[in-house]
Design a protein around this motif. Structure first.
Motif, PDB file in Angstrom:
ATOM      1  N   MET A  50      24.345  -7.292  -7.135  1.00 19.73           N
ATOM      2  CA  MET A  50      23.433  -8.009  -6.244  1.00 19.73           C
ATOM      3  C   MET A  50      23.449  -7.391  -4.857  1.00 19.73           C
ATOM      4  N   ARG A  51      24.632  -7.039  -4.376  1.00 16.22           N
ATOM      5  CA  ARG A  51      24.762  -6.469  -3.043  1.00 16.22           C
ATOM      6  C   ARG A  51      24.202  -5.048  -2.983  1.00 16.22           C
ATOM      7  N   GLU A  52      24.505  -4.223  -3.974  1.00 16.24           N
ATOM      8  CA  GLU A  52      24.112  -2.817  -3.922  1.00 16.24           C
ATOM      9  C   GLU A  52      22.652  -2.593  -4.305  1.00 16.24           C
ATOM     10  N   GLU A  53      22.146  -3.386  -5.252  1.00 12.30           N
ATOM     11  CA  GLU A  53      20.782  -3.169  -5.729  1.00 12.30           C
ATOM     12  C   GLU A  53      19.777  -4.120  -5.088  1.00 12.30           C
ATOM     13  N   GLY A  54      20.261  -5.137  -4.388  1.00 10.04           N
ATOM     14  CA  GLY A  54      19.366  -6.067  -3.720  1.00 10.04           C
ATOM     15  C   GLY A  54      18.533  -6.903  -4.664  1.00 10.04           C
ATOM     16  N   VAL A  55      19.138  -7.374  -5.753  1.00 11.58           N
ATOM     17  CA  VAL A  55      18.415  -8.181  -6.738  1.00 11.58           C
ATOM     18  C   VAL A  55      19.148  -9.493  -6.959  1.00 11.58           C
ATOM     19  N   ALA A  56      18.432 -10.444  -7.530  1.00  8.20           N
ATOM     20  CA  ALA A  56      19.042 -11.734  -7.866  1.00  8.20           C
ATOM     21  C   ALA A  56      19.844 -11.604  -9.159  1.00  8.20           C
ATOM     22  N   ALA A  57      20.781 -12.508  -9.341  1.00 11.11           N
ATOM     23  CA  ALA A  57      21.653 -12.460 -10.510  1.00 11.11           C
ATOM     24  C   ALA A  57      20.861 -12.517 -11.810  1.00 11.11           C
ATOM     25  N   ARG A  58      19.796 -13.323 -11.828  1.00  6.20           N
ATOM     26  CA  ARG A  58      19.021 -13.472 -13.062  1.00  6.20           C
ATOM     27  C   ARG A  58      18.292 -12.190 -13.465  1.00  6.20           C
ATOM     28  N   ALA A  59      18.147 -11.248 -12.543  1.00  5.61           N
ATOM     29  CA  ALA A  59      17.442  -9.999 -12.834  1.00  5.61           C
ATOM     30  C   ALA A  59      18.368  -8.902 -13.352  1.00  5.61           C
ATOM     31  N   ILE A  60      19.656  -9.189 -13.424  1.00  4.03           N
ATOM     32  CA  ILE A  60      20.637  -8.167 -13.798  1.00  4.03           C
ATOM     33  C   ILE A  60      20.817  -8.159 -15.320  1.00  4.03           C
ATOM     34  N   PRO A  61      20.522  -7.052 -15.986  1.00 11.92           N
ATOM     35  CA  PRO A  61      20.769  -6.960 -17.427  1.00 11.92           C
ATOM     36  C   PRO A  61      22.265  -7.039 -17.722  1.00 11.92           C
ATOM     37  N   SER A  62      22.596  -7.571 -18.884  1.00 14.96           N
ATOM     38  CA  SER A  62      24.008  -7.748 -19.235  1.00 14.96           C
ATOM     39  C   SER A  62      24.751  -6.420 -19.299  1.00 14.96           C
ATOM     40  N   GLU A  63      24.037  -5.326 -19.612  1.00 16.64           N
ATOM     41  CA  GLU A  63      24.701  -4.020 -19.724  1.00 16.64           C
ATOM     42  C   GLU A  63      25.265  -3.531 -18.394  1.00 16.64           C
ATOM     43  N   MET A  64      24.818  -4.100 -17.287  1.00 17.64           N
ATOM     44  CA  MET A  64      25.327  -3.660 -15.986  1.00 17.64           C
ATOM     45  C   MET A  64      26.635  -4.334 -15.607  1.00 17.64           C
ATOM     46  N   VAL A  65      26.991  -5.404 -16.314  1.00 16.70           N
ATOM     47  CA  VAL A  65      28.173  -6.174 -15.908  1.00 16.70           C
ATOM     48  C   VAL A  65      29.162  -6.382 -17.037  1.00 16.70           C
ATOM     49  N   THR A  66      28.854  -5.917 -18.242  1.00 19.75           N
ATOM     50  CA  THR A  66      29.786  -6.034 -19.366  1.00 19.75           C
ATOM     51  C   THR A  66      30.107  -4.649 -19.896  1.00 19.75           C
TER      52      THR A  66
ATOM     53  N   GLU B  75      15.985   1.513 -14.240  1.00 16.89           N
ATOM     54  CA  GLU B  75      14.937   1.086 -13.312  1.00 16.89           C
ATOM     55  C   GLU B  75      15.513   0.243 -12.188  1.00 16.89           C
ATOM     56  N   LEU B  76      16.477  -0.608 -12.496  1.00 25.00           N
ATOM     57  CA  LEU B  76      17.071  -1.469 -11.479  1.00 25.00           C
ATOM     58  C   LEU B  76      17.814  -0.655 -10.416  1.00 25.00           C
ATOM     59  N   GLN B  77      18.312   0.531 -10.805  1.00 30.21           N
ATOM     60  CA  GLN B  77      19.055   1.372  -9.873  1.00 30.21           C
ATOM     61  C   GLN B  77      18.173   2.394  -9.149  1.00 30.21           C
ATOM     62  N   ALA B  78      16.912   2.500  -9.558  1.00 30.06           N
ATOM     63  CA  ALA B  78      16.039   3.565  -9.045  1.00 30.06           C
ATOM     64  C   ALA B  78      15.851   3.488  -7.534  1.00 30.06           C
ATOM     65  N   ALA B  79      15.624   2.289  -7.007  1.00 28.80           N
ATOM     66  CA  ALA B  79      15.363   2.159  -5.571  1.00 28.80           C
ATOM     67  C   ALA B  79      16.574   2.593  -4.754  1.00 28.80           C
ATOM     68  N   ARG B  80      17.755   2.203  -5.195  1.00 26.21           N
ATOM     69  CA  ARG B  80      18.967   2.598  -4.476  1.00 26.21           C
ATOM     70  C   ARG B  80      19.156   4.108  -4.483  1.00 26.21           C
ATOM     71  N   VAL B  81      18.977   4.733  -5.650  1.00 24.74           N
ATOM     72  CA  VAL B  81      19.145   6.178  -5.759  1.00 24.74           C
ATOM     73  C   VAL B  81      18.111   6.903  -4.893  1.00 24.74           C
ATOM     74  N   ALA B  82      16.861   6.455  -4.948  1.00 28.68           N
ATOM     75  CA  ALA B  82      15.806   7.092  -4.156  1.00 28.68           C
ATOM     76  C   ALA B  82      16.072   6.941  -2.664  1.00 28.68           C
ATOM     77  N   ASN B  83      16.508   5.764  -2.260  1.00 31.18           N
ATOM     78  CA  ASN B  83      16.788   5.517  -0.848  1.00 31.18           C
ATOM     79  C   ASN B  83      17.912   6.407  -0.333  1.00 31.18           C
ATOM     80  N   ARG B  84      18.985   6.521  -1.110  1.00 34.42           N
ATOM     81  CA  ARG B  84      20.114   7.331  -0.663  1.00 34.42           C
ATOM     82  C   ARG B  84      19.797   8.826  -0.667  1.00 34.42           C
TER      83      ARG B  84
END
Length: 202
Positions: free
Chosen positions: A105-121, A137-146
């Motif tokens: 949530m902190r790094e990708e700037g998304v709500a908990a409900r938008a996080i696929p289970s594969e990112m946390v299990t 796709e959820l990580q794309a904005a962070r990678v592009a920004n950095r």
């Protein structure tokens, strides 16, 4: 009697040669001719021939400039693959999942409900090299920004590395994280070294 003994010895020797040697040599030869890459471990090499990993084994990426694979209960140690063996209601498991959710949530700037289970299990093997396209796709904005690049260019790389289900119906679509990250560096350049001892790959 002597004839039967000779036949038994001959049969034993022939089967030992065929099944103990010839069969193995034949399979080795077929593998290296018809499936050379797989027989060598599906290794990924740079243009100069140096090995950077295997497309079958996940690596740990910690820098924000890279896509990250699924969490690993064995810290991506290919010599000690396995899951955590925690049940879904185990307090330690739930604690780790909640911590991972907070991090995403902190790094990708998304709500908990938008996080696929594969990112946390963690995956069952701990070295799963693929993630679903939705996780990429959820990580794309962070990678592009950095990397200071257009997010649509990063999405194009995700699409290029998205593999269809095997035989069009087995499993799900997937993205190989190591190959995607290597393509990021090839397309946009590798990020500068970090000022500390931390590296992008462990």
């Amino acid at each position: 009697m002597l004839k039967e003994i000779k036949q038994g010895i001959l049969f034993t020797m022939v089967t030992m040669v065929l099944l103990g040697g010839g069969y193995n040599v034949a399979l080795w030869a077929i593998g290296h001719v018809a499936f050379a890459s797989q027989a060598e471990g599906s290794l990924i090499r740079r243009a100069d021939g140096t090995i950077v990993g295997s497309r079958l084994i996940a690596q740990k990426f910690t820098r924000a400039e890279y896509f990250r694979p699924r969490p690993s209960a064995v810290d991506y140690n290919a010599a000690s693959t396995g899951g955590s063996n925690y049940g879904p209601s185990n307090p330690d498991h739930l604690k780790m999942v909640h911590e991972r959710i907070d991090t995403v949530m902190r790094e990708e700037g998304v709500a908990a409900r938008a996080i696929p289970s594969e990112m946390v299990t963690a995956s069952g093997a701990g070295v799963d090299p693929h993630i679903p396209p939705a996780v990429a796709e959820l990580q794309a904005a962070r990678v592009a920004n950095r990397r200071s690049v257009d997010v649509n260019r990063v999405r194009e790389l995700i699409a290029a590395h998205t593999e269809a289900p095997t035989f069009a119906f087995l499993g799900r679509a997937r993205v190989n994280v190591l190959e995607l990250n290597l393509d990021l560096d090839a397309t946009f350049g590798a990020p500068p070294p970090m000022p500390t001892s931390e590296t992008s790959r462990n």
